[in-house]
Design a protein around this motif. Sequence first.
Motif, PDB file in Angstrom:
ATOM      1  N   ILE A  12       0.832  -1.200   0.000  1.00  0.00           N
ATOM      2  CA  ILE A  12       0.000   0.000   0.000  1.00  0.00           C
ATOM      3  C   ILE A  12       0.870   1.254   0.000  1.00  0.00           C
ATOM      4  CG2 ILE A  12      -2.006  -1.034   1.129  1.00  0.00           C
ATOM      5  CD1 ILE A  12      -0.884  -0.057   3.806  1.00  0.00           C
ATOM      6  N   MET A  13       0.282   2.345  -0.436  1.00  0.00           N
ATOM      7  CA  MET A  13       0.946   3.643  -0.363  1.00  0.00           C
ATOM      8  C   MET A  13       0.488   4.323   0.921  1.00  0.00           C
ATOM      9  SD  MET A  13       0.818   6.898  -3.025  1.00  0.00           S
ATOM     10  CE  MET A  13       0.940   5.861  -4.460  1.00  0.00           C
ATOM     11  N   VAL A  14       1.429   4.835   1.691  1.00  0.00           N
ATOM     12  CA  VAL A  14       1.128   5.550   2.931  1.00  0.00           C
ATOM     13  C   VAL A  14       1.427   7.021   2.683  1.00  0.00           C
ATOM     14  CG1 VAL A  14       1.646   5.727   5.393  1.00  0.00           C
ATOM     15  CG2 VAL A  14       1.863   3.505   4.241  1.00  0.00           C
ATOM     16  N   LEU A  15       0.429   7.869   2.861  1.00  0.00           N
ATOM     17  CA  LEU A  15       0.575   9.287   2.535  1.00  0.00           C
ATOM     18  C   LEU A  15       0.179  10.183   3.697  1.00  0.00           C
ATOM     19  CD1 LEU A  15      -1.257   9.196  -0.896  1.00  0.00           C
ATOM     20  CD2 LEU A  15       1.141   9.773  -0.579  1.00  0.00           C
ATOM     21  N   HIS A  16       0.906  11.279   3.836  1.00  0.00           N
ATOM     22  CA  HIS A  16       0.432  12.338   4.729  1.00  0.00           C
ATOM     23  C   HIS A  16      -0.775  12.936   4.028  1.00  0.00           C
ATOM     24  CE1 HIS A  16       0.188  16.056   6.981  1.00  0.00           C
ATOM     25  NE2 HIS A  16       0.970  15.473   7.899  1.00  0.00           N
ATOM     26  N   ALA A  17      -1.799  13.270   4.771  1.00  0.00           N
ATOM     27  CA  ALA A  17      -3.042  13.761   4.170  1.00  0.00           C
ATOM     28  C   ALA A  17      -2.834  14.998   3.292  1.00  0.00           C
ATOM     29  CB  ALA A  17      -4.079  14.048   5.245  1.00  0.00           C
ATOM     30  N   ASN A  18      -1.774  15.783   3.554  1.00  0.00           N
ATOM     31  CA  ASN A  18      -1.520  16.954   2.716  1.00  0.00           C
ATOM     32  C   ASN A  18      -0.828  16.573   1.405  1.00  0.00           C
ATOM     33  OD1 ASN A  18       1.239  16.608   3.208  1.00  0.00           O
ATOM     34  ND2 ASN A  18       1.398  18.335   4.617  1.00  0.00           N
ATOM     35  N   GLY A  19      -0.456  15.298   1.259  1.00  0.00           N
ATOM     36  CA  GLY A  19       0.140  14.801   0.024  1.00  0.00           C
ATOM     37  C   GLY A  19       1.591  15.179  -0.194  1.00  0.00           C
ATOM     38  N   LYS A  20       2.236  15.817   0.786  1.00  0.00           N
ATOM     39  CA  LYS A  20       3.615  16.284   0.597  1.00  0.00           C
ATOM     40  C   LYS A  20       4.664  15.251   0.985  1.00  0.00           C
ATOM     41  CE  LYS A  20       2.518  21.123   0.876  1.00  0.00           C
ATOM     42  NZ  LYS A  20       2.797  22.412   1.444  1.00  0.00           N
ATOM     43  N   SER A  21       4.279  14.192   1.673  1.00  0.00           N
ATOM     44  CA  SER A  21       5.243  13.151   2.035  1.00  0.00           C
ATOM     45  C   SER A  21       4.532  11.808   2.047  1.00  0.00           C
ATOM     46  CB  SER A  21       5.867  13.438   3.411  1.00  0.00           C
ATOM     47  OG  SER A  21       4.884  13.357   4.426  1.00  0.00           O
ATOM     48  N   GLY A  74       7.786   4.169  -5.135  1.00  0.00           N
ATOM     49  CA  GLY A  74       8.809   5.198  -5.262  1.00  0.00           C
ATOM     50  C   GLY A  74       8.288   6.426  -5.988  1.00  0.00           C
ATOM     51  N   MET A  75       8.658   7.605  -5.468  1.00  0.00           N
ATOM     52  CA  MET A  75       8.237   8.894  -6.004  1.00  0.00           C
ATOM     53  C   MET A  75       6.714   9.050  -5.932  1.00  0.00           C
ATOM     54  SD  MET A  75      11.188  10.032  -6.521  1.00  0.00           S
ATOM     55  CE  MET A  75      10.893  11.601  -7.267  1.00  0.00           C
ATOM     56  N   MET A  76       6.060   8.195  -5.165  1.00  0.00           N
ATOM     57  CA  MET A  76       4.612   8.185  -4.983  1.00  0.00           C
ATOM     58  C   MET A  76       3.900   7.927  -6.314  1.00  0.00           C
ATOM     59  SD  MET A  76       5.431   8.524  -1.949  1.00  0.00           S
ATOM     60  CE  MET A  76       3.941   7.755  -1.467  1.00  0.00           C
ATOM     61  N   ASP A  77       4.578   7.186  -7.196  1.00  0.00           N
ATOM     62  CA  ASP A  77       4.014   6.772  -8.477  1.00  0.00           C
ATOM     63  C   ASP A  77       3.327   5.414  -8.293  1.00  0.00           C
ATOM     64  OD1 ASP A  77       5.058   9.015  -9.724  1.00  0.00           O
ATOM     65  OD2 ASP A  77       6.852   7.997 -10.430  1.00  0.00           O
ATOM     66  N   ASP A  78       3.019   4.756  -9.402  1.00  0.00           N
ATOM     67  CA  ASP A  78       2.472   3.400  -9.351  1.00  0.00           C
ATOM     68  C   ASP A  78       3.490   2.458  -8.713  1.00  0.00           C
ATOM     69  OD1 ASP A  78       0.220   4.275 -10.740  1.00  0.00           O
ATOM     70  OD2 ASP A  78       1.074   3.755 -12.687  1.00  0.00           O
ATOM     71  N   ALA A  79       2.993   1.358  -8.171  1.00  0.00           N
ATOM     72  CA  ALA A  79       3.877   0.361  -7.556  1.00  0.00           C
ATOM     73  C   ALA A  79       4.851  -0.197  -8.590  1.00  0.00           C
ATOM     74  CB  ALA A  79       3.052  -0.770  -6.957  1.00  0.00           C
ATOM     75  N   ARG A  80       6.077  -0.464  -8.124  1.00  0.00           N
ATOM     76  CA  ARG A  80       7.115  -1.060  -8.966  1.00  0.00           C
ATOM     77  C   ARG A  80       7.734  -2.232  -8.229  1.00  0.00           C
ATOM     78  NH1 ARG A  80       9.374   2.772  -7.309  1.00  0.00           N
ATOM     79  NH2 ARG A  80      11.468   1.944  -7.220  1.00  0.00           N
ATOM     80  N   ILE A  81       8.294  -3.146  -9.007  1.00  0.00           N
ATOM     81  CA  ILE A  81       9.045  -4.264  -8.453  1.00  0.00           C
ATOM     82  C   ILE A  81      10.501  -4.061  -8.841  1.00  0.00           C
ATOM     83  CG2 ILE A  81       9.379  -6.761  -8.464  1.00  0.00           C
ATOM     84  CD1 ILE A  81       6.505  -6.895  -9.698  1.00  0.00           C
ATOM     85  N   SER A 101      16.340   1.716  -4.857  1.00  0.00           N
ATOM     86  CA  SER A 101      15.268   2.362  -4.106  1.00  0.00           C
ATOM     87  C   SER A 101      15.356   3.871  -4.258  1.00  0.00           C
ATOM     88  CB  SER A 101      15.374   2.016  -2.618  1.00  0.00           C
ATOM     89  OG  SER A 101      15.184   0.639  -2.415  1.00  0.00           O
ATOM     90  N   VAL A 102      14.192   4.505  -4.265  1.00  0.00           N
ATOM     91  CA  VAL A 102      14.111   5.957  -4.345  1.00  0.00           C
ATOM     92  C   VAL A 102      13.139   6.446  -3.277  1.00  0.00           C
ATOM     93  CG1 VAL A 102      14.667   6.065  -6.807  1.00  0.00           C
ATOM     94  CG2 VAL A 102      12.284   5.886  -6.099  1.00  0.00           C
ATOM     95  N   PHE A 103      13.037   7.770  -3.127  1.00  0.00           N
ATOM     96  CA  PHE A 103      12.092   8.371  -2.199  1.00  0.00           C
ATOM     97  C   PHE A 103      10.703   7.786  -2.447  1.00  0.00           C
ATOM     98  CE2 PHE A 103       8.733  11.544  -1.715  1.00  0.00           C
ATOM     99  CZ  PHE A 103       8.827  11.794  -0.353  1.00  0.00           C
ATOM    100  N   GLY A 104      10.044   7.329  -1.388  1.00  0.00           N
ATOM    101  CA  GLY A 104       8.709   6.741  -1.497  1.00  0.00           C
ATOM    102  C   GLY A 104       8.717   5.229  -1.369  1.00  0.00           C
ATOM    103  N   ASP A 105       9.882   4.591  -1.573  1.00  0.00           N
ATOM    104  CA  ASP A 105       9.979   3.138  -1.421  1.00  0.00           C
ATOM    105  C   ASP A 105      10.115   2.735   0.051  1.00  0.00           C
ATOM    106  OD1 ASP A 105       9.819   2.442  -4.131  1.00  0.00           O
ATOM    107  OD2 ASP A 105      11.967   2.719  -4.424  1.00  0.00           O
ATOM    108  N   SER A 106      10.495   3.694   0.907  1.00  0.00           N
ATOM    109  CA  SER A 106      10.695   3.401   2.327  1.00  0.00           C
ATOM    110  C   SER A 106       9.465   2.750   2.929  1.00  0.00           C
ATOM    111  CB  SER A 106      10.981   4.686   3.103  1.00  0.00           C
ATOM    112  OG  SER A 106      12.205   5.231   2.727  1.00  0.00           O
ATOM    113  N   GLY A 107       9.694   1.735   3.749  1.00  0.00           N
ATOM    114  CA  GLY A 107       8.611   1.028   4.426  1.00  0.00           C
ATOM    115  C   GLY A 107       8.050  -0.120   3.652  1.00  0.00           C
ATOM    116  N   GLY A 108       8.471  -0.266   2.402  1.00  0.00           N
ATOM    117  CA  GLY A 108       7.959  -1.352   1.558  1.00  0.00           C
ATOM    118  C   GLY A 108       8.558  -2.691   1.927  1.00  0.00           C
TER     119      GLY A 108
END
Length: 188
Positions: free
Chosen positions: A35-44, A143-150, A176-183
Motif C-alpha cells: 500500500i501507499m502511505v501518505l500524509h493527508a496533505n500529500g507532501k510526504s 517510489g516517487m509516490m508513483d504506481d507500484a514497482r518491483i 530504491s528511491v524516495f517513497g519506497d521506504s517502508g515497503g
Amino acid sequence: MHKFITIFLVLVFTTTSFTQELDSKFYSNCLYPTIMVLHANGKSGGTGFIVRSTKYENKYRNVFLTAYHVVDGDGPYIINWVKYKNLSDIDKEKQFPVFICHTSEKNDLAIGIFESDEKLPVAQLDFNHKLNMGTKVMRVGFGMMDDARIDHGIVTQPKTHRPETFSGTIRTNVYSVFGDSGGPLFSD
C-alpha cells in the motif's frame, strides 16, 4: 531487407528469452498487500504492507507495517490501496484514513490500522528466514509516490556489523528511491 529481418529476429528472440513470467502467488502475496502511505496533505509518503485483515462487526480491520520515518510527522495519514485485475493492471484505487498505533524510532518501524468494507490481501511475515550474501530478493514500492514497482537485487550483507548505526540490519543492492521506504522485501 535482410539486415532488417535479422535485427527484428534478434530483438524478438532476446525479448522472449529474457521475459520471465512471475508466479501468480507473487501478485497475491506480494504486490496486492503493498500500500501507499501518505500524509493527508500529500507532501510526504512512503510504502507499507498489510499483514492482517480481520473482520470486526461489519468492517475489516487491516494492520500494516511501514517505516517510522514515513509517519514521523503530525499526521493525519491516509492509505492508498490499489485493486488490480489481470494480475497487474490497476482496476481501482481507494483511500482510507489511518490510525498509527505504535512506532519505534530506534527500529524505524511503525504499525498502523485502517478499516475497509472488504477483506484485503496480506503479506506473510517470515521470522525464520535464512539469508546469505547473494540471496535473491525483490521489493515492491511506490517510489516517487508513483504506481507500484518491483525491483530485484541480492542481499549484500545479511547482518551488518559496521557501521554501528546499521548494526544487525540487512543490506541489499535493490534500487530504491524516495517513497519506497517502508515497503516489503521478499525472497525471490
